[in-house]
Scaffold this motif. Structure first.
Motif, PDB file in Angstrom:
ATOM      1  N   ARG A   1       5.509   5.613  -5.209  1.00  0.00           N
ATOM      2  CA  ARG A   1       5.885   5.639  -6.616  1.00  0.00           C
ATOM      3  C   ARG A   1       5.443   6.928  -7.310  1.00  0.00           C
ATOM      4  NH1 ARG A   1       4.404   1.107  -9.829  1.00  0.00           N
ATOM      5  NH2 ARG A   1       4.516   2.498 -11.639  1.00  0.00           N
ATOM      6  N   LYS A   2       4.430   7.573  -6.762  1.00  0.00           N
ATOM      7  CA  LYS A   2       3.917   8.803  -7.362  1.00  0.00           C
ATOM      8  C   LYS A   2       4.671  10.050  -6.897  1.00  0.00           C
ATOM      9  CE  LYS A   2      -0.724   6.809  -7.683  1.00  0.00           C
ATOM     10  NZ  LYS A   2      -2.131   6.904  -7.226  1.00  0.00           N
TER      11      LYS A   2
ATOM     12  N   ASN B   1       0.823  -1.212   0.000  1.00  0.00           N
ATOM     13  CA  ASN B   1       0.000   0.000   0.000  1.00  0.00           C
ATOM     14  C   ASN B   1       0.856   1.261   0.000  1.00  0.00           C
ATOM     15  OD1 ASN B   1      -2.378  -1.484   0.001  1.00  0.00           O
ATOM     16  ND2 ASN B   1      -2.588  -1.447   2.233  1.00  0.00           N
TER      17      ASN B   1
ATOM     18  N   GLN C   1       3.875   1.603  -1.096  1.00  0.00           N
ATOM     19  CA  GLN C   1       4.605   1.766  -2.356  1.00  0.00           C
ATOM     20  C   GLN C   1       3.729   2.372  -3.442  1.00  0.00           C
ATOM     21  OE1 GLN C   1       4.445  -0.064  -5.512  1.00  0.00           O
ATOM     22  NE2 GLN C   1       6.208   1.133  -6.276  1.00  0.00           N
ATOM     23  N   LYS C   2       2.448   2.107  -3.403  1.00  0.00           N
ATOM     24  CA  LYS C   2       1.548   2.687  -4.404  1.00  0.00           C
ATOM     25  C   LYS C   2       1.539   4.208  -4.311  1.00  0.00           C
ATOM     26  CE  LYS C   2      -1.468  -1.374  -4.544  1.00  0.00           C
ATOM     27  NZ  LYS C   2      -2.790  -1.929  -4.144  1.00  0.00           N
ATOM     28  N   THR C   3       1.708   4.728  -3.115  1.00  0.00           N
ATOM     29  CA  THR C   3       1.788   6.178  -2.930  1.00  0.00           C
ATOM     30  C   THR C   3       3.197   6.691  -3.221  1.00  0.00           C
ATOM     31  OG1 THR C   3       0.048   6.113  -1.244  1.00  0.00           O
ATOM     32  CG2 THR C   3       1.497   8.049  -1.262  1.00  0.00           C
TER      33      THR C   3
ATOM     34  N   GLY D   1       7.741  -2.276  -7.644  1.00  0.00           N
ATOM     35  CA  GLY D   1       6.854  -2.537  -6.509  1.00  0.00           C
ATOM     36  C   GLY D   1       7.656  -2.768  -5.246  1.00  0.00           C
TER      37      GLY D   1
END
Length: 466
Positions: free
Chosen positions: A39-40, A33, A35-37, A121
């Motif tokens: 990466r941006k 979770n 990492q999803k933020t 990821g």
């Protein structure tokens, strides 16, 4: 139960309950979770984490260095150097990551097409005990800069170092959940590799473990970087500066108590100068001080574990039984701890154990070659292909010979070492993939083609009939 033992005296330092399946599951979910933020976040902002890592490492250098020395036995001055190297690596990527990860234009008929570098990821990092901080931060600085998250499965004889790394990451400002250390037994690793929340795997360790991890990750179709064993040749040609070569050879073999994949292990010397080199080498070895690794004058501390010392001694005994000459050392030191003296084996030949196998400890094998051609042949006569060194007074000749060596790196008139500026890794059974440099930061990214066709002017909007 995961236990830390002080190799200098064999006494228990600490013990920890292994993390259970529920903890592992929560760590994976949190990392995925976060990492999803992450990466941006623009890379120019992500590198702030690396600056924080460097700052925390330097501020706590003495504490972390003592922890390394207590858990795996490295002389304290080398432990301090390890922490400083970790900080330098973080600084290096903090400065260069934006350049290394910038979109690359592609010349084509299309307009403004690029190659982009997107994170993969969460990466599982399986790390060894011999450089308990460096091996992790060597991977972590570029991986986090590239937008990845990470889960660390460290060697179980350095649990305090593993937990300290998690503390460092938190203090440095790592986003909550993006990184976690797991204290688990080896049999739990396959579940991590197979888990969909893990995108890739990096391992530094033995060739045997590397083959197992490669099989598991390959079955799951996941990217891997493997930095495995080595039996690095240190080639000394007849026109070399023998005094300098011998002095560097001592350090190249016995740094970290000889427990490094890129330690020089096979010293391949032209016959005409072999006797002189061996005398100079042995004189240098004799000056090494064995003792308490906390003593700042100590060069040789204990080996990390008793079984490693016993295995190394068995390799020495087999090599001597096969006809090698024991010049120095050759048996464990009696008393507390896992101390093995600097050992020199002369007249080693290709069928002997110390030539064929990796000797992961303070044992040097001297191999005599009749000429340069045979020296190169002997150097390549191994299943490994990590580092190598050539010593010669003729640099241009050495450059040409370097291209003949089966290795991921060739150092001419120097000692093999990892450096953030240069890619690091091996071939053959020393593994694949690269760490460090621009190539290292691009291992755990999706190298993405973004094709952009020529823009066309919008058609005029039809007028509404009046």
């Amino acid at each position: 139960m995961i236990t830390a033992i002080n190799p200098a005296n064999g006494r228990e330092l600490a013990r920890f309950e292994a993390h259970d399946d529920a903890y592992m599951d929560a760590a994976l979910t949190a990392a995925a979770n976060a990492q999803k933020t992450w990466r941006k976040v623009p890379v120019e902002e992500r590198v702030g984490l690396l600056c924080g890592m460097a700052k925390v490492l330097r501020a706590g250098k003495m504490r972390y260095a003592e922890m390394i020395t207590l858990e795996m036995g490295k002389p304290i001055i080398e432990s301090e150097a390890e922490i400083e190297k970790c900080a330098y690596n973080c600084d290096f990527y903090a400065e260069r990551a934006p350049q290394y990860l910038a979109d690359e234009p592609v010349a084509s008929n299309a307009s403004e097409s690029v190659v982009a570098f997107d994170p993969l990821g969460v990466v599982l990092a399986i790390m060894p005990w011999n450089y308990p901080f460096w091996q992790f931060f060597r991977f972590a600085a570029p991986a986090f800069a590239a937008g990845n998250g990470a889960i660390l499965k460290h060697a179980n004889n350095v649990p305090q170092c593993a937990l300290a790394i998690e503390e460092i990451m938190q203090e440095a400002g790592c986003p909550e959940g993006l990184f976690r250390t797991l204290l688990i037994e080896p049999q739990k690793v396959v579940a991590l590799i197979e888990d969909d929340r893990i995108a890739a795997v990096t391992l530094t360790g033995s060739t045997e473990v590397g083959a197992i991890v490669a099989s598991q990750a390959g079955k799951a179709l996941k990217k891997q970087v493997l930095e495995l064993g080595g039996s690095d040749p240190f080639i000394v040609l007849a026109d070399a500066d023998l005094e300098e070569a011998a002095a560097v050879a001592v350090k190249a073999r016995y740094i970290n108590v000889g427990q490094s994949c890129v330690n020089a292990k096979r010293f391949i010397v032209e016959e005409s100068i072999a006797d002189c080199f061996v005398e100079l080498f042995c004189a240098g070895v004799a000056k090494l001080k064995i003792g308490d690794p906390m003593d700042r004058d100590t060069n040789i501390g204990p080996m990390a574990r008793a079984n490693l010392m016993d295995g190394l001694n068995a390799q020495v005994e087999k090599t001597v039984s096969a006809g090698a000459t024991l010049r120095m050392g050759g048996k464990p030191i009696e008393g507390e701890g896992f101390f093995y003296p600097p050992t020199v084996l002369d007249h080693v030949t290709p069928e002997m154990t110390a030539f064929r196998e990796e000797t992961f400890g303070p044992v040097a094998a001297i191999i005599r070659a009749k000429d340069t051609h045979e020296a190169i042949r002997l150097a390549n006569d191994t299943e490994f292909g990590l580092g190598s060194a050539i010593w010669s007074g003729d640099i241009e000749r050495a450059r040409k010979l370097a291209r003949e060596l089966d290795a991921g790196a060739v150092f001419i008139n120097g000692m093999v070492a990892s450096d953030p500026r240069y890619p690091f890794g091996g071939i053959k059974r020393s593994g694949y993939g690269r760490e460090l440099g621009v190539y290292g930061i691009r291992e755990f990214v999706n190298i993405k083609t973004v094709w952009i066709g020529p823009a066309k002017a919008a058609a005029p909007t039809p007028k509404t009939p009046e």
